[in-house]
Write a protein that holds these residues in place. Sequence first.
Motif, PDB file in Angstrom:
ATOM      1  N   ALA A  61      68.735  54.652  21.282  1.00 38.17           N
ATOM      2  CA  ALA A  61      69.004  53.751  20.151  1.00 38.17           C
ATOM      3  C   ALA A  61      67.704  53.170  19.606  1.00 38.17           C
ATOM      4  O   ALA A  61      67.488  53.119  18.387  1.00 38.17           O
ATOM      5  N   ILE A  62      66.828  52.762  20.497  1.00 33.64           N
ATOM      6  CA  ILE A  62      65.547  52.183  20.076  1.00 33.64           C
ATOM      7  C   ILE A  62      64.688  53.238  19.393  1.00 33.64           C
ATOM      8  O   ILE A  62      64.031  52.972  18.374  1.00 33.64           O
ATOM      9  N   LEU A  63      64.703  54.461  19.923  1.00 35.33           N
ATOM     10  CA  LEU A  63      63.946  55.540  19.299  1.00 35.33           C
ATOM     11  C   LEU A  63      64.468  55.822  17.893  1.00 35.33           C
ATOM     12  O   LEU A  63      63.682  56.057  16.962  1.00 35.33           O
ATOM     13  N   SER A  64      65.785  55.786  17.715  1.00 36.06           N
ATOM     14  CA  SER A  64      66.362  55.998  16.385  1.00 36.06           C
ATOM     15  C   SER A  64      65.881  54.933  15.410  1.00 36.06           C
ATOM     16  O   SER A  64      65.557  55.230  14.251  1.00 36.06           O
ATOM     17  N   MET A  65      65.833  53.687  15.865  1.00 36.52           N
ATOM     18  CA  MET A  65      65.351  52.607  15.009  1.00 36.52           C
ATOM     19  C   MET A  65      63.891  52.800  14.641  1.00 36.52           C
ATOM     20  O   MET A  65      63.495  52.604  13.488  1.00 36.52           O
ATOM     21  N   ARG A  66      63.089  53.219  15.605  1.00 35.96           N
ATOM     22  CA  ARG A  66      61.660  53.421  15.342  1.00 35.96           C
ATOM     23  C   ARG A  66      61.446  54.570  14.366  1.00 35.96           C
ATOM     24  O   ARG A  66      60.639  54.473  13.425  1.00 35.96           O
ATOM     25  N   GLU A  67      62.172  55.663  14.571  1.00 37.85           N
ATOM     26  CA  GLU A  67      62.029  56.817  13.682  1.00 37.85           C
ATOM     27  C   GLU A  67      62.463  56.466  12.266  1.00 37.85           C
ATOM     28  O   GLU A  67      61.826  56.886  11.293  1.00 37.85           O
ATOM     29  N   TYR A  68      63.536  55.697  12.145  1.00 34.44           N
ATOM     30  CA  TYR A  68      63.981  55.280  10.815  1.00 34.44           C
ATOM     31  C   TYR A  68      62.903  54.434  10.139  1.00 34.44           C
ATOM     32  O   TYR A  68      62.575  54.644   8.957  1.00 34.44           O
ATOM     33  N   ARG A  69      62.350  53.490  10.875  1.00 38.24           N
ATOM     34  CA  ARG A  69      61.331  52.602  10.306  1.00 38.24           C
ATOM     35  C   ARG A  69      60.095  53.370   9.856  1.00 38.24           C
ATOM     36  O   ARG A  69      59.509  53.083   8.803  1.00 38.24           O
ATOM     37  N   LEU A  70      59.696  54.374  10.638  1.00 34.86           N
ATOM     38  CA  LEU A  70      58.461  55.101  10.349  1.00 34.86           C
ATOM     39  C   LEU A  70      58.621  56.184   9.291  1.00 34.86           C
ATOM     40  O   LEU A  70      57.631  56.627   8.695  1.00 34.86           O
ATOM     41  N   THR A  71      59.844  56.627   9.060  1.00 36.90           N
ATOM     42  CA  THR A  71      60.054  57.756   8.137  1.00 36.90           C
ATOM     43  C   THR A  71      60.837  57.391   6.891  1.00 36.90           C
ATOM     44  O   THR A  71      61.040  58.234   6.026  1.00 36.90           O
ATOM     45  N   LYS A  72      61.290  56.143   6.761  1.00 36.17           N
ATOM     46  CA  LYS A  72      62.096  55.775   5.602  1.00 36.17           C
ATOM     47  C   LYS A  72      61.284  55.923   4.321  1.00 36.17           C
ATOM     48  O   LYS A  72      60.075  55.692   4.288  1.00 36.17           O
ATOM     49  N   LYS A  73      61.960  56.348   3.259  1.00 34.19           N
ATOM     50  CA  LYS A  73      61.310  56.576   1.972  1.00 34.19           C
ATOM     51  C   LYS A  73      61.388  55.325   1.111  1.00 34.19           C
ATOM     52  O   LYS A  73      62.357  54.585   1.154  1.00 34.19           O
ATOM     53  N   ASN A  74      60.358  55.118   0.331  1.00 27.86           N
ATOM     54  CA  ASN A  74      60.309  53.947  -0.532  1.00 27.86           C
ATOM     55  C   ASN A  74      60.886  54.322  -1.891  1.00 27.86           C
ATOM     56  O   ASN A  74      60.204  54.863  -2.746  1.00 27.86           O
ATOM     57  N   GLY A  75      62.183  54.046  -2.098  1.00 26.12           N
ATOM     58  CA  GLY A  75      62.840  54.351  -3.350  1.00 26.12           C
ATOM     59  C   GLY A  75      63.156  53.091  -4.122  1.00 26.12           C
ATOM     60  O   GLY A  75      62.442  52.088  -4.027  1.00 26.12           O
ATOM     61  N   SER A  76      64.238  53.124  -4.877  1.00 26.81           N
ATOM     62  CA  SER A  76      64.640  51.931  -5.615  1.00 26.81           C
ATOM     63  C   SER A  76      65.047  50.842  -4.638  1.00 26.81           C
ATOM     64  O   SER A  76      65.430  51.112  -3.493  1.00 26.81           O
ATOM     65  N   LEU A  77      64.979  49.608  -5.097  1.00 33.05           N
ATOM     66  CA  LEU A  77      65.337  48.483  -4.240  1.00 33.05           C
ATOM     67  C   LEU A  77      66.784  48.597  -3.768  1.00 33.05           C
ATOM     68  O   LEU A  77      67.077  48.403  -2.583  1.00 33.05           O
ATOM     69  N   ALA A  78      67.690  48.923  -4.667  1.00 32.47           N
ATOM     70  CA  ALA A  78      69.107  49.031  -4.290  1.00 32.47           C
ATOM     71  C   ALA A  78      69.302  50.114  -3.245  1.00 32.47           C
ATOM     72  O   ALA A  78      70.019  49.913  -2.251  1.00 32.47           O
ATOM     73  N   ASP A  79      68.680  51.279  -3.444  1.00 31.68           N
ATOM     74  CA  ASP A  79      68.811  52.370  -2.474  1.00 31.68           C
ATOM     75  C   ASP A  79      68.227  51.981  -1.122  1.00 31.68           C
ATOM     76  O   ASP A  79      68.834  52.236  -0.079  1.00 31.68           O
ATOM     77  N   ASN A  80      67.050  51.375  -1.131  1.00 32.33           N
ATOM     78  CA  ASN A  80      66.413  50.982   0.126  1.00 32.33           C
ATOM     79  C   ASN A  80      67.237  49.939   0.872  1.00 32.33           C
ATOM     80  O   ASN A  80      67.375  49.999   2.097  1.00 32.33           O
ATOM     81  N   TYR A  81      67.796  48.982   0.136  1.00 32.54           N
ATOM     82  CA  TYR A  81      68.582  47.931   0.785  1.00 32.54           C
ATOM     83  C   TYR A  81      69.849  48.508   1.400  1.00 32.54           C
ATOM     84  O   TYR A  81      70.175  48.230   2.572  1.00 32.54           O
ATOM     85  N   ILE A  82      70.571  49.313   0.638  1.00 34.26           N
ATOM     86  CA  ILE A  82      71.823  49.875   1.146  1.00 34.26           C
ATOM     87  C   ILE A  82      71.547  50.819   2.311  1.00 34.26           C
ATOM     88  O   ILE A  82      72.297  50.832   3.303  1.00 34.26           O
ATOM     89  N   ASP A  83      70.478  51.589   2.242  1.00 33.87           N
ATOM     90  CA  ASP A  83      70.124  52.469   3.362  1.00 33.87           C
ATOM     91  C   ASP A  83      69.851  51.658   4.623  1.00 33.87           C
ATOM     92  O   ASP A  83      70.277  52.028   5.726  1.00 33.87           O
ATOM     93  N   HIS A  84      69.115  50.569   4.481  1.00 28.97           N
ATOM     94  CA  HIS A  84      68.802  49.703   5.627  1.00 28.97           C
ATOM     95  C   HIS A  84      70.084  49.127   6.222  1.00 28.97           C
ATOM     96  O   HIS A  84      70.274  49.122   7.446  1.00 28.97           O
TER      97      HIS A  84
END
Length: 210
Positions: A61-84
Amino acid sequence: MKARSHTADRILEASRKAFNEKGYAATSVTEIAASLDMSQGNLTYHFPAKRDLAIALEDDAILSMREYRLTKKNGSLADNYIDHLLFGMQLTWRYRFLLRDRIHYAGAPVGQRPDSELTADYEGLVDLLKRIDEEGLFLRDNEQNIDVLARSLWIVSRYWVDYLRELEGLEQVSWTDQKRGIQHHLAVLFPYLKISARREFEAALGQRQI
């Protein structure tokens, strides 16, 4: 993290499902092995104790969180918020036994692990709210402290499953129940947003399969 064998992965997946459904304390290594048509000796060769199964799943679970944080794409604010938001709710759902049962196998809350990623997750939410502020999407007549709002939103997402169990008395929580938590998160946020921002967030949510 060292690569695991296919057998170890099968054991962990069966353990995750059993712990989620019955709870860590009520699940035995014997029944996990039986669900895989495997001898208990074969299981304990890979994971000598039941606690090792829970810790390995927690590591995942922790690895999944780290991978998400390190690989997430910087898109529109709405997309980034909903993805998070969706990532956190889906991860909480997938590993829901961790939130409920950690006292049985580790004692201290998972957030006290130095590598827990929970602080980074919270800070990611704060950064998103700061972007909302910078882009002028908060209502002018509804001033708010971003840290207070972030804590309120994070608590709704993080402890939604606990609410379902404690106040609604649900022994088995379904993904449909979990999706209600997404709506409650947005119900806290939306009164602070301009109508145009709410529409963007709703559209971003509607584009995702949940």
